[in-house]
Design a protein around this motif. Structure first.
Motif, PDB file in Angstrom:
ATOM      1  N   LYS A   3       0.848  -1.190   0.000  1.00 17.18           N
ATOM      2  CA  LYS A   3       0.000   0.000   0.000  1.00 17.18           C
ATOM      3  C   LYS A   3       0.884   1.241   0.000  1.00 17.18           C
ATOM      4  O   LYS A   3       1.764   1.394   0.844  1.00 17.18           O
ATOM      5  N   ARG A   4       0.625   2.135  -0.979  1.00 20.08           N
ATOM      6  CA  ARG A   4       1.394   3.371  -1.067  1.00 20.08           C
ATOM      7  C   ARG A   4       0.456   4.533  -1.344  1.00 20.08           C
ATOM      8  O   ARG A   4      -0.655   4.347  -1.831  1.00 20.08           O
ATOM      9  N   LYS A   5       0.951   5.741  -1.049  1.00 21.82           N
ATOM     10  CA  LYS A   5       0.097   6.922  -1.191  1.00 21.82           C
ATOM     11  C   LYS A   5       0.627   7.838  -2.282  1.00 21.82           C
ATOM     12  O   LYS A   5       1.835   8.082  -2.378  1.00 21.82           O
ATOM     13  N   ILE A   6      -0.313   8.356  -3.066  1.00 24.56           N
ATOM     14  CA  ILE A   6       0.015   9.279  -4.160  1.00 24.56           C
ATOM     15  C   ILE A   6      -0.703  10.605  -3.930  1.00 24.56           C
ATOM     16  O   ILE A   6      -1.875  10.631  -3.568  1.00 24.56           O
ATOM     17  N   PHE A  30      -3.129   1.798  -4.615  1.00 19.90           N
ATOM     18  CA  PHE A  30      -2.662   3.110  -4.181  1.00 19.90           C
ATOM     19  C   PHE A  30      -3.772   3.855  -3.447  1.00 19.90           C
ATOM     20  O   PHE A  30      -4.948   3.754  -3.799  1.00 19.90           O
ATOM     21  N   HIS A 345       4.942   1.251  -9.122  1.00 24.24           N
ATOM     22  CA  HIS A 345       5.542   0.469  -8.034  1.00 24.24           C
ATOM     23  C   HIS A 345       7.010   0.165  -8.331  1.00 24.24           C
ATOM     24  O   HIS A 345       7.861   0.227  -7.430  1.00 24.24           O
TER      25      HIS A 345
END
Length: 352
Positions: A3-6, A30, A345
């Motif tokens: 899980k990543r944030k943009i 995301f 990613h």
């Protein structure tokens, strides 16, 4: 998938932006937070306010970065939000060129400044989106490192925009472009006035809203075709596929174009495309092969093209079949957005 944030910088209400963000959530896991300028750009006084807001935008963006702590920032337009992304201080930056060139309008007094801003944005970006091949021409011209350019459209959702059979015995045409001067709706109405005088039956559906709406309604009345022209106004995206399925011709006559998702949508719904002869459309349409290319503002040639296409149903049906296959292979949102999400990613892994 991690899980990543943009942080997305751009007009989040635009259909293109919605597709971009939705695809990243769906296929990349995301989380998205957004920031955009609050002042519209539709009047001279507003433009001055917008410039002032833009000047102070870096402070607002720095604040949201401190609060949200995004892993990367993505931005529309190399000459505006792309530059703000480049000076944001975030470790990973992705920007997208929106048109054939973001240096627009070409007679702008701010053009020298825009060139400087664009060059800096492209230099600082770690990935640059060209949603179609026509966009790479201007990128190469300004010396962009093409190794960091990803050429792929976002695509369209083929579960919504799907083929249908239209057995209408008349021209059922649709326009789905914004009612702004650059989309040349005047030319289209004048072409249909010629068809009307020749006794060729048609319905013309003009979807959307814009600054030219009232002018176009008056023009349709002046040309005495108001009973055959439907102005839908702004509609929900969920309504659009059904309108496209009811049409057999798609018309788009812009003076400039990068990549048109609306063209892909029409092709997927078996509408025969008649579009302006400009580089952005030439990437997808070959004249009298899978559609027709018409000189900008030439309503006589547009009328001739519509008549020719209507009188050649076998060639039109061949083009429709060809376009359906093309969209499935090149503009499938579920395939293209997964490629884009995976690329993000990969980029984050390299820079972590």
């Amino acid at each position: 998938m991690k899980k990543r944030k943009i942080l997305f910088l751009g007009e989040s209400y635009r259909a293109d932006a919605i597709t971009w963000m939705r695809g990243l959530k769906e296929f990349g896991n995301f989380e998205i937070c957004t920031w955009e300028l609050k002042t519209s750009n539709n009047t001279k006084s507003n433009r001055l306010k917008r410039i002032l807001e833009y000047i102070f935008a870096p402070f607002a963006i720095k604040k949201i970065i401190r609060l949200e702590k995004p892993d990367m920032v993505i931005a529309e337009r190399t000459t505006s939000y792309g530059f703000l992304a480049a000076i944001s201080g975030v470790n990973t930056i992705v920007i997208a060129q929106q048109g054939r060139t973001d240096l627009w309008p070409e007679d702008s007094i701010l053009l020298p400044l825009k060139k400087i801003i664009q060059k800096h944005a492209c230099k600082k970006a770690h990935l640059i989106h060209a949603w179609g091949p026509v966009m790479t021409i201007s990128m190469k011209a300004i010396g962009v490192d093409m190794n960091k350019v990803l050429v792929i459209p976002k695509g369209i959702d083929l579960s919504l925009f799907e083929a249908s059979v239209n057995n209408s015995t008349k021209i059922e045409a649709i326009i789905t472009r914004s009612l702004q001067p650059e989309y040349r709706h005047d030319c289209i109405l004048k072409a249909f006035a010629i068809l009307d005088k020749k006794g060729i039956d048609f319905n013309l559906t003009i979807v959307g809203n814009g600054s030219r709406l009232e002018h176009l309604k008056k023009l349709a009345t002046k040309l005495n075709i108001q009973n055959k022209v439907i102005f839908t106004g702004r509609i929900a995206n969920t309504v659009l596929p059904q309108l496209l399925k009811q049409a057999n011709f798609y018309i788009s006559m812009p003076s400039t174009e990068g990549v048109s998702a609306s063209l892909f949508e029409a092709m997927a719904c078996n509408c025969y495309p008649v579009v302006s002869d400009i580089p952005g459309n030439q990437s997808w349409i070959q004249h009298r092969d899978n559609g027709q290319l018409i000189p900008i503002d030439d309503y006589n040639k547009l009328a001739d093209a519509l008549i020719w296409s209507f009188k050649n149903p076998d060639l039109r049906n061949k083009a429709i079949t060809q376009n359906q296959k093309f969209v499935e292979e090149n503009a499938n949102y579920k395939i293209n957005m997964r490629i884009i999400a995976d690329k993000y990613h990969e980029l984050l892994d390299l820079r972590s």
